[in-house]
Design a protein around this motif. Sequence first.
Motif, PDB file in Angstrom:
ATOM      1  N   UNK A  35      76.786  35.469   5.634  1.00 31.86           N
ATOM      2  CA  UNK A  35      76.607  34.046   5.938  1.00 31.86           C
ATOM      3  C   UNK A  35      75.745  33.820   7.181  1.00 31.86           C
ATOM      4  N   UNK A  36      75.264  34.898   7.788  1.00 33.96           N
ATOM      5  CA  UNK A  36      74.566  34.812   9.074  1.00 33.96           C
ATOM      6  C   UNK A  36      73.058  34.904   8.889  1.00 33.96           C
ATOM      7  N   UNK A  37      72.345  34.043   9.602  1.00 30.74           N
ATOM      8  CA  UNK A  37      70.894  34.136   9.704  1.00 30.74           C
ATOM      9  C   UNK A  37      70.565  34.218  11.192  1.00 30.74           C
ATOM     10  N   UNK A  38      70.069  35.350  11.616  1.00 29.64           N
ATOM     11  CA  UNK A  38      69.669  35.561  13.011  1.00 29.64           C
ATOM     12  C   UNK A  38      68.219  35.110  13.127  1.00 29.64           C
ATOM     13  N   UNK A  39      67.950  34.174  14.020  1.00 25.13           N
ATOM     14  CA  UNK A  39      66.600  33.661  14.230  1.00 25.13           C
ATOM     15  C   UNK A  39      66.124  34.136  15.594  1.00 25.13           C
ATOM     16  N   UNK A  40      64.958  34.776  15.625  1.00 23.26           N
ATOM     17  CA  UNK A  40      64.464  35.294  16.892  1.00 23.26           C
ATOM     18  C   UNK A  40      62.960  35.285  16.969  1.00 23.26           C
ATOM     19  N   UNK A  41      62.452  35.533  18.192  1.00 24.84           N
ATOM     20  CA  UNK A  41      61.010  35.484  18.417  1.00 24.84           C
ATOM     21  C   UNK A  41      60.455  36.803  18.951  1.00 24.84           C
ATOM     22  N   UNK A  42      61.198  37.891  18.751  1.00 18.19           N
ATOM     23  CA  UNK A  42      60.712  39.176  19.239  1.00 18.19           C
ATOM     24  C   UNK A  42      61.115  40.299  18.289  1.00 18.19           C
ATOM     25  N   UNK A  43      60.445  41.420  18.444  1.00 12.31           N
ATOM     26  CA  UNK A  43      60.774  42.593  17.658  1.00 12.31           C
ATOM     27  C   UNK A  43      62.190  43.054  17.983  1.00 12.31           C
ATOM     28  N   UNK A  44      62.592  42.942  19.241  1.00 16.06           N
ATOM     29  CA  UNK A  44      63.954  43.323  19.624  1.00 16.06           C
ATOM     30  C   UNK A  44      64.977  42.460  18.879  1.00 16.06           C
ATOM     31  N   UNK A  45      64.681  41.184  18.695  1.00 18.39           N
ATOM     32  CA  UNK A  45      65.575  40.322  17.914  1.00 18.39           C
ATOM     33  C   UNK A  45      65.674  40.816  16.470  1.00 18.39           C
ATOM     34  N   UNK A  46      64.555  41.188  15.887  1.00 18.65           N
ATOM     35  CA  UNK A  46      64.552  41.700  14.521  1.00 18.65           C
ATOM     36  C   UNK A  46      65.351  42.994  14.433  1.00 18.65           C
ATOM     37  N   UNK A  47      65.187  43.867  15.413  1.00 18.10           N
ATOM     38  CA  UNK A  47      65.936  45.120  15.446  1.00 18.10           C
ATOM     39  C   UNK A  47      67.432  44.861  15.618  1.00 18.10           C
ATOM     40  N   UNK A  48      67.770  43.844  16.398  1.00 20.84           N
ATOM     41  CA  UNK A  48      69.175  43.481  16.602  1.00 20.84           C
ATOM     42  C   UNK A  48      69.797  43.018  15.299  1.00 20.84           C
ATOM     43  N   UNK A  49      69.101  42.163  14.578  1.00 19.69           N
ATOM     44  CA  UNK A  49      69.599  41.694  13.280  1.00 19.69           C
ATOM     45  C   UNK A  49      69.757  42.861  12.322  1.00 19.69           C
ATOM     46  N   UNK A  50      68.787  43.755  12.327  1.00 20.12           N
ATOM     47  CA  UNK A  50      68.848  44.920  11.454  1.00 20.12           C
ATOM     48  C   UNK A  50      70.041  45.801  11.822  1.00 20.12           C
ATOM     49  N   UNK A  51      70.275  46.003  13.110  1.00 20.25           N
ATOM     50  CA  UNK A  51      71.416  46.806  13.564  1.00 20.25           C
ATOM     51  C   UNK A  51      72.739  46.186  13.156  1.00 20.25           C
ATOM     52  N   UNK A  52      72.799  44.851  13.175  1.00 21.51           N
ATOM     53  CA  UNK A  52      74.024  44.133  12.812  1.00 21.51           C
ATOM     54  C   UNK A  52      74.149  43.941  11.305  1.00 21.51           C
ATOM     55  N   UNK A  53      73.097  44.300  10.569  1.00 19.95           N
ATOM     56  CA  UNK A  53      73.054  44.158   9.113  1.00 19.95           C
ATOM     57  C   UNK A  53      73.209  42.700   8.672  1.00 19.95           C
ATOM     58  N   UNK A  54      72.432  41.820   9.346  1.00 22.41           N
ATOM     59  CA  UNK A  54      72.386  40.406   8.975  1.00 22.41           C
ATOM     60  C   UNK A  54      70.946  40.016   8.677  1.00 22.41           C
ATOM     61  N   UNK A  55      70.769  38.914   7.967  1.00 31.42           N
ATOM     62  CA  UNK A  55      69.433  38.417   7.657  1.00 31.42           C
ATOM     63  C   UNK A  55      68.729  37.961   8.926  1.00 31.42           C
ATOM     64  N   UNK A  56      67.402  38.023   8.906  1.00 25.86           N
ATOM     65  CA  UNK A  56      66.598  37.673  10.075  1.00 25.86           C
ATOM     66  C   UNK A  56      65.446  36.763   9.687  1.00 25.86           C
ATOM     67  N   UNK A  57      65.161  35.789  10.537  1.00 28.25           N
ATOM     68  CA  UNK A  57      63.980  34.936  10.402  1.00 28.25           C
ATOM     69  C   UNK A  57      63.208  35.003  11.708  1.00 28.25           C
TER      70      UNK A  57
END
Length: 85
Positions: A46-68
Amino acid sequence: HGVTEVKNINQLSTYIIVGGEDVKEPKPSPEGVLLAIKEFGCNKEEVLYIGDSIVDAETAQSAQVDFAGVYMGLQPEKNFRLIRT
């Protein structure tokens, strides 16, 4: 400060804010995302992680949640395309 729950005026959305003081490990550790999920009482699906950096994308990937990715931040669009989901 601690984990903060903020609701917008029209009550349509609820947000969980987790700051650096709430976790032991900084991003890209999934700790902050997992804490927000726990506090909010939802599932990863149910989670969408929204971020503006590669670190944000890596964080979402580590948490196994969707990323925008938001392209107006630190990284251009082309850098987000390099991330494997």
